[in-house]
Design a protein around this motif. Structure first.
Motif, PDB file in Angstrom:
ATOM      1  N   ALA A  33       0.838  -1.194   0.000  1.00 15.32           N
ATOM      2  CA  ALA A  33       0.000   0.000   0.000  1.00 15.32           C
ATOM      3  C   ALA A  33       0.876   1.248   0.000  1.00 15.32           C
ATOM      4  O   ALA A  33       1.978   1.243   0.545  1.00 15.32           O
ATOM      5  CB  ALA A  33      -0.893  -0.017   1.232  1.00 15.32           C
ATOM      6  N   THR A  34       0.383   2.312  -0.622  1.00 13.20           N
ATOM      7  CA  THR A  34       1.099   3.591  -0.582  1.00 13.20           C
ATOM      8  C   THR A  34       0.822   4.248   0.767  1.00 13.20           C
ATOM      9  O   THR A  34      -0.334   4.364   1.177  1.00 13.20           O
ATOM     10  CB  THR A  34       0.574   4.518  -1.704  1.00 13.20           C
ATOM     11  OG1 THR A  34       0.716   3.823  -2.935  1.00 13.20           O
ATOM     12  CG2 THR A  34       1.325   5.827  -1.744  1.00 13.20           C
ATOM     13  N   GLU A  60     -12.205   1.487   2.097  1.00  7.96           N
ATOM     14  CA  GLU A  60     -12.596   1.724   0.694  1.00  7.96           C
ATOM     15  C   GLU A  60     -11.387   1.759  -0.239  1.00  7.96           C
ATOM     16  O   GLU A  60     -11.508   1.505  -1.433  1.00  7.96           O
ATOM     17  CB  GLU A  60     -13.320   3.072   0.578  1.00  7.96           C
ATOM     18  CG  GLU A  60     -14.794   2.974   0.858  1.00  7.96           C
ATOM     19  CD  GLU A  60     -15.519   4.276   0.545  1.00  7.96           C
ATOM     20  OE1 GLU A  60     -14.978   5.109  -0.206  1.00  7.96           O
ATOM     21  OE2 GLU A  60     -16.624   4.447   1.084  1.00  7.96           O
ATOM     22  N   ASN A  61     -10.236   2.105   0.321  1.00 14.70           N
ATOM     23  CA  ASN A  61      -9.009   2.240  -0.496  1.00 14.70           C
ATOM     24  C   ASN A  61      -7.878   1.426   0.119  1.00 14.70           C
ATOM     25  O   ASN A  61      -6.966   1.982   0.739  1.00 14.70           O
ATOM     26  CB  ASN A  61      -8.589   3.711  -0.561  1.00 14.70           C
ATOM     27  CG  ASN A  61      -9.645   4.594  -1.168  1.00 14.70           C
ATOM     28  OD1 ASN A  61      -9.755   4.712  -2.374  1.00 14.70           O
ATOM     29  ND2 ASN A  61     -10.458   5.199  -0.302  1.00 14.70           N
ATOM     30  N   PRO A  62      -7.931   0.091  -0.035  1.00 15.96           N
ATOM     31  CA  PRO A  62      -6.920  -0.741   0.623  1.00 15.96           C
ATOM     32  C   PRO A  62      -5.491  -0.493   0.115  1.00 15.96           C
ATOM     33  O   PRO A  62      -4.536  -0.894   0.765  1.00 15.96           O
ATOM     34  CB  PRO A  62      -7.374  -2.172   0.312  1.00 15.96           C
ATOM     35  CG  PRO A  62      -8.359  -2.051  -0.786  1.00 15.96           C
ATOM     36  CD  PRO A  62      -8.930  -0.689  -0.763  1.00 15.96           C
ATOM     37  N   ASP A  63      -5.376   0.184  -1.020  1.00 12.67           N
ATOM     38  CA  ASP A  63      -4.038   0.446  -1.567  1.00 12.67           C
ATOM     39  C   ASP A  63      -3.406   1.714  -0.967  1.00 12.67           C
ATOM     40  O   ASP A  63      -2.286   2.078  -1.307  1.00 12.67           O
ATOM     41  CB  ASP A  63      -4.113   0.575  -3.097  1.00 12.67           C
ATOM     42  CG  ASP A  63      -5.135   1.619  -3.525  1.00 12.67           C
ATOM     43  OD1 ASP A  63      -6.118   1.838  -2.764  1.00 12.67           O
ATOM     44  OD2 ASP A  63      -4.948   2.235  -4.589  1.00 12.67           O
ATOM     45  N   HIS A 339       3.310  11.554  -3.087  1.00 11.08           N
ATOM     46  CA  HIS A 339       2.043  10.815  -3.233  1.00 11.08           C
ATOM     47  C   HIS A 339       0.872  11.781  -3.288  1.00 11.08           C
ATOM     48  O   HIS A 339      -0.089  11.644  -2.538  1.00 11.08           O
ATOM     49  CB  HIS A 339       1.869   9.845  -2.051  1.00 11.08           C
ATOM     50  CG  HIS A 339       3.055   8.971  -1.810  1.00 11.08           C
ATOM     51  ND1 HIS A 339       3.481   8.032  -2.724  1.00 11.08           N
ATOM     52  CD2 HIS A 339       3.918   8.908  -0.773  1.00 11.08           C
ATOM     53  CE1 HIS A 339       4.559   7.429  -2.247  1.00 11.08           C
ATOM     54  NE2 HIS A 339       4.849   7.946  -1.077  1.00 11.08           N
ATOM     55  N   LYS A 340       0.975  12.729  -4.186  1.00 12.47           N
ATOM     56  CA  LYS A 340      -0.039  13.796  -4.213  1.00 12.47           C
ATOM     57  C   LYS A 340      -1.427  13.266  -4.576  1.00 12.47           C
ATOM     58  O   LYS A 340      -2.433  13.665  -3.984  1.00 12.47           O
ATOM     59  CB  LYS A 340       0.386  14.888  -5.191  1.00 12.47           C
ATOM     60  CG  LYS A 340       1.578  15.711  -4.701  1.00 12.47           C
ATOM     61  CD  LYS A 340       1.754  16.955  -5.544  1.00 12.47           C
ATOM     62  CE  LYS A 340       2.839  17.863  -4.998  1.00 12.47           C
ATOM     63  NZ  LYS A 340       4.202  17.398  -5.196  1.00 12.47           N
ATOM     64  N   ALA A 341      -1.481  12.358  -5.549  1.00 11.52           N
ATOM     65  CA  ALA A 341      -2.794  11.864  -5.998  1.00 11.52           C
ATOM     66  C   ALA A 341      -3.493  11.111  -4.864  1.00 11.52           C
ATOM     67  O   ALA A 341      -4.700  11.296  -4.628  1.00 11.52           O
ATOM     68  CB  ALA A 341      -2.609  10.950  -7.210  1.00 11.52           C
ATOM     69  N   GLU A 342      -2.736  10.285  -4.137  1.00 12.83           N
ATOM     70  CA  GLU A 342      -3.317   9.521  -3.025  1.00 12.83           C
ATOM     71  C   GLU A 342      -3.752  10.469  -1.903  1.00 12.83           C
ATOM     72  O   GLU A 342      -4.806  10.291  -1.297  1.00 12.83           O
ATOM     73  CB  GLU A 342      -2.301   8.505  -2.478  1.00 12.83           C
ATOM     74  CG  GLU A 342      -1.980   7.357  -3.425  1.00 12.83           C
ATOM     75  CD  GLU A 342      -0.887   7.703  -4.434  1.00 12.83           C
ATOM     76  OE1 GLU A 342      -0.462   8.875  -4.493  1.00 12.83           O
ATOM     77  OE2 GLU A 342      -0.472   6.803  -5.180  1.00 12.83           O
TER      78      GLU A 342
END
Lengths: 451, 289
Positions: A33-34, A60-63, A339-342
């Motif tokens: 994961a990030t 909802e976002n396991p990554d 990790h801007k998008a995350e």
């Protein structure tokens, strides 16, 4: 003698091979994961509330994993200064006190959020005052996590004991709709003059020591709360350019507000000196203060403490207008984040999504800035009961009386000098000399931003 | 011979590397940092501004006030701590029944960290409900504002820092006292010298080295004293406890102006070096005599 060893050695070897086999790809490994690091507050219920939102987000976002890095209120600002200046890549998200958006933007601490939040979406998602406060030079820099408002908390028992009729307020066991709360805010709001009259009667001393204080500010000397005094009299702390203090910080209206503030402690002696903002709510919670003017975040604390309280609208000066505090924590992405998008995905969840924002609001109890949630609060009958109906009062104040803090790249200096100036005034220093000296000092600091 | 010199340098190398990394580099970085400022046109970058940070400081009345507060504090606190530490060491060096109890009392402040001591004293010095005012009231003395009054705050901080610091410095002087040969004192006693004369003529001259060490180190520590101001007064009231170190902290970590903070630190460093050099000269000369 060696047999048991050889046997166990083989077993260990086999175990190692199996383990290394798993991790080296013979069996597909779960994608790592990030990790998004968030620099935020450690005070009160904040980390626990944040963790509830994170749990829902990560389900909802396991990554994506959100890693908290928490600091107490004052230390957070210092940590941001140090870590942003050292270009620390281990910070992706940071909590931003909204008046600092300009300062952090000018100094390159924050990355613009424009590519993740188009203007059309921003306008539909948050209260206008909040998203504007989170913007700098036409760039959206930090999303509003919540807003804030101010109330006047009343100890009903102490009022009764002193034989004083309290103002019309939100009382326990009374259901009030948004319209009824609005009526109270419009027609029954006390003036500061009424507050002082009551506070004098409520202050009780025994053997030369004050046992019950009539009045107390939540934030004691902080700009957020005390700015409302000057605002009520038409003052502003800095000029329209945000870079001039002389003639504003020490204007006649500012002086009048400062004099009134100093009199609370030195002339009328209705308010305790030497109390830190972190400690001030404890005095009300323990029944030693009769009137407490403070943020909506105190509601759960006072309810838990079991104090018999009512909630009235924030006062104003008789000759002035109503002005209440607003603005709170925003969430921004650091310029050096990898990790801007995350990070943006998480901002959308906690700040811009009704699911995440509701978890945050239900746990933390701070006034939201999300339009959908505010709408839900004003319509949902469950917010008619005390003390939840305080949020209805909060919605009213946000829409009618809220005055934001000054927008200036020198806000760090302004806030610190404001606090030390008002501390001096509280301790008996002449208000005019204090304000004049502070205005001069502020102008010297603000001059650097004019170049 | 040349090989021996090389070996000597080689053996010194780890210490020299540590000195360069942990002492000289930070000083050089501070000096360089005091000559730059954040760029307002290119966020996140810095520009060389020469002596601008220093010139702005010299034009700022708060800087001069902070300098005066720093000097005033040190003029009082250093002699006070050294004298009290010497008196306590002399007392601790006595041998009589129950001395262990007094020694324990002297050492108690050592076990309390400065932040905790500051907070304890803040509670005790509270103008409304503090212990100290309650004691004063018992003797008919009216309550004092202490930390919230510009005429009393610095003296209150000196009292707190002295309470905390004296027992630490006492240890060094006590160790010095234990090194004084007993025969010298006995001989003086036989010669008819009373207790005060023995202290003045024998003990004190032989204590010069530990006293010099304590004075120099104590001065360096007190020039950088910061915790009580940070926890008790935040530099107030009316900048009466705003020492240079606190002003540097505020500039760097609250205002985000690291150039100004480092300029203040460099000035403070020069001030400490100058003071320590003067002390060293004075005491070394006296020690030679």
């Amino acid at each position: 003698m060696n047999a048991p060893f050889r046997l166990s050695f083989r077993r260990i070897l086999a175990a190692v091979l199996i383990l290394t086999g798993f991790s080296s790809g013979s069996v597909p490994a779960a994608t790592a994961a990030t990790v998004v690091h968030w620099l935020t507050l450690s005070d009160g219920a904040w980390p626990a509330s944040v963790k509830k939102v994170i749990a829902a987000f990560e389900a909802e976002n396991p990554d994506i994993k959100i890693q908290l890095d928490t600091y107490p209120f004052r230390q957070l600002f210092e940590t941001i200064e140090v870590r942003m200046k050292s270009q620390d890549k281990d910070v992706d998200l940071m909590s931003v006190d909204v008046p600092l958006v300009a300062s952090y933007s000018v100094r390159g601490f924050l990355a613009p959020l424009d590519e993740y939040f188009p203007q059309s979406e921003i306008e539909k998602t948050w209260v206008q005052a909040s998203w504007r406060a989170g913007s700098h030079t036409d760039h959206f820099m930090a999303a509003p996590q919540n807003s804030s408002t101010q109330f006047m908390f009343i100890n009903r028992k102490l009022f009764q004991q002193a034989g004083i009729e309290p103002p019309k307020a939100l009382n326990p066991a009374e259901n009030l709709s948004y319209d009824q709360v609005s009526q109270i805010a419009q027609n029954d709001r006390w003036t500061w003059e009424q507050v002082v009259d009551a506070a004098k009667k409520l202050t009780k001393a025994q053997n030369g020591k004050t046992e019950i204080w009539g009045f107390e500010f939540d934030q004691v000397g902080r700009l957020y709360q005390l700015q409302c005094l000057g605002d009520s009299l038409g003052a502003s702390l800095v000029g329209p350019d945000g870079l001039t203090a002389q003639g504003y910080f020490n204007s006649p209206a500012s002086l009048k507000a400062a004099q009134w503030y100093g009199d609370l402690f030195n002339k009328w002696k209705v308010s305790p000196k030497n109390v830190a903002p972190d400690e001030s709510p404890n005095l009300f919670a323990s029944g030693r203060v009769a009137i407490f003017v403070g943020g909506e975040w105190n509601v759960p604390r006072f309810k838990e403490a079991g104090v018999d309280f009512a909630i009235a609208p924030f006062p104003y000066f008789k000759e002035g207008k109503v002005a209440t505090g607003t603005g709170s924590w925003h969430l921004g992405i650091t310029k050096q984040s990898q990790h801007k998008a995350e990070a943006a995905k998480f901002i959308r969840f906690i700040c811009g999504n009704i699911q995440g924002a509701s978890i945050w609001f239900d746990s933390q109890g701070q006034l939201p800035a999300l339009l959908a949630l505010l709408d839900q609060i004003s319509k949902d009958p469950k917010y008619n009961a005390f003390p939840a109906n305080a949020y209805l009062l909060g919605v009213y104040e946000a829409q009618h009386t809220a005055v934001p803090r000054p927008l200036t790249p020198g806000y760090l200096q302004l806030e610190d000098i404001f606090a030390s100036t008002y501390e001096d005034i509280r301790n008996g220093v002449d208000p005019k000399a204090s304000l004049d000296g502070a205005a001069q000092r502020l102008d010297r600091f603000l001059a650097q931003f004019k170049k | 011979m040349r090989q021996r010199v090389w070996i000597a340098y080689l053996l010194l190398l780890p210490a020299l590397i540590c000195l360069a990394v942990f002492r000289l580099y930070p000083i050089a970085a501070a000096v360089f940092g005091s000559l730059v400022a954040d760029s307002l046109t290119e966020p996140g970058s810095q520009v060389f501004v020469g002596l601008r940070n220093y010139l702005q400081l010299f034009a700022d009345p708060i800087f001069w006030q902070s300098l005066w507060v720093t000097i005033k504090l040190n003029l009082v606190i250093n002699p006070l701590q050294v004298i009290l530490a010497t008196l306590l060491a002399v007392m601790a060096n006595q041998r009589f029944r129950g001395i262990s109890f007094y020694r324990l009392l002297f050492f108690i402040p050592l076990g309390v960290s400065l932040p905790i001591a500051s907070i304890l004293w803040r509670i005790m010095l509270d103008p409304n409900s503090g212990l100290i005012n309650s004691i004063l009231n018992v003797f008919g003395i009216p309550s004092q504002p202490f930390l919230i009054n510009e005429n009393q705050a610095l003296w209150s901080i000196i009292a707190v820092a002295t309470w905390k610091g004296v027992s630490f410095w006492m240890i060094f002087i006590w160790a010095g006292l234990q090194n004084i040969p007993r025969e010298l004192l006995e001989a003086a006693t036989i010669d008819g010298a009373d207790r005060f004369r023995r202290f003045l003529r024998i003990t004190l001259p032989l204590l010069r080295r530990p006293l010099l060490f304590v004075l120099v180190t104590d001065t360096a520590v007190n020039f950088l004293l910061f915790v009580p101001m940070f926890l008790l007064t935040r530099g107030g009231p009316s900048y009466s406890t705003n020492v240079l170190m606190y002003e540097a902290y505020k500039s760097g970590f609250i205002y985000g102006d690291m150039g100004r903070a480092l300029a203040l630190v460099v000035i403070l460093l020069l001030l400490v070096v100058a003071t320590v050099m003067v002390q060293f000269r004075l005491f070394s000369r006296e020690a030679e005599h």
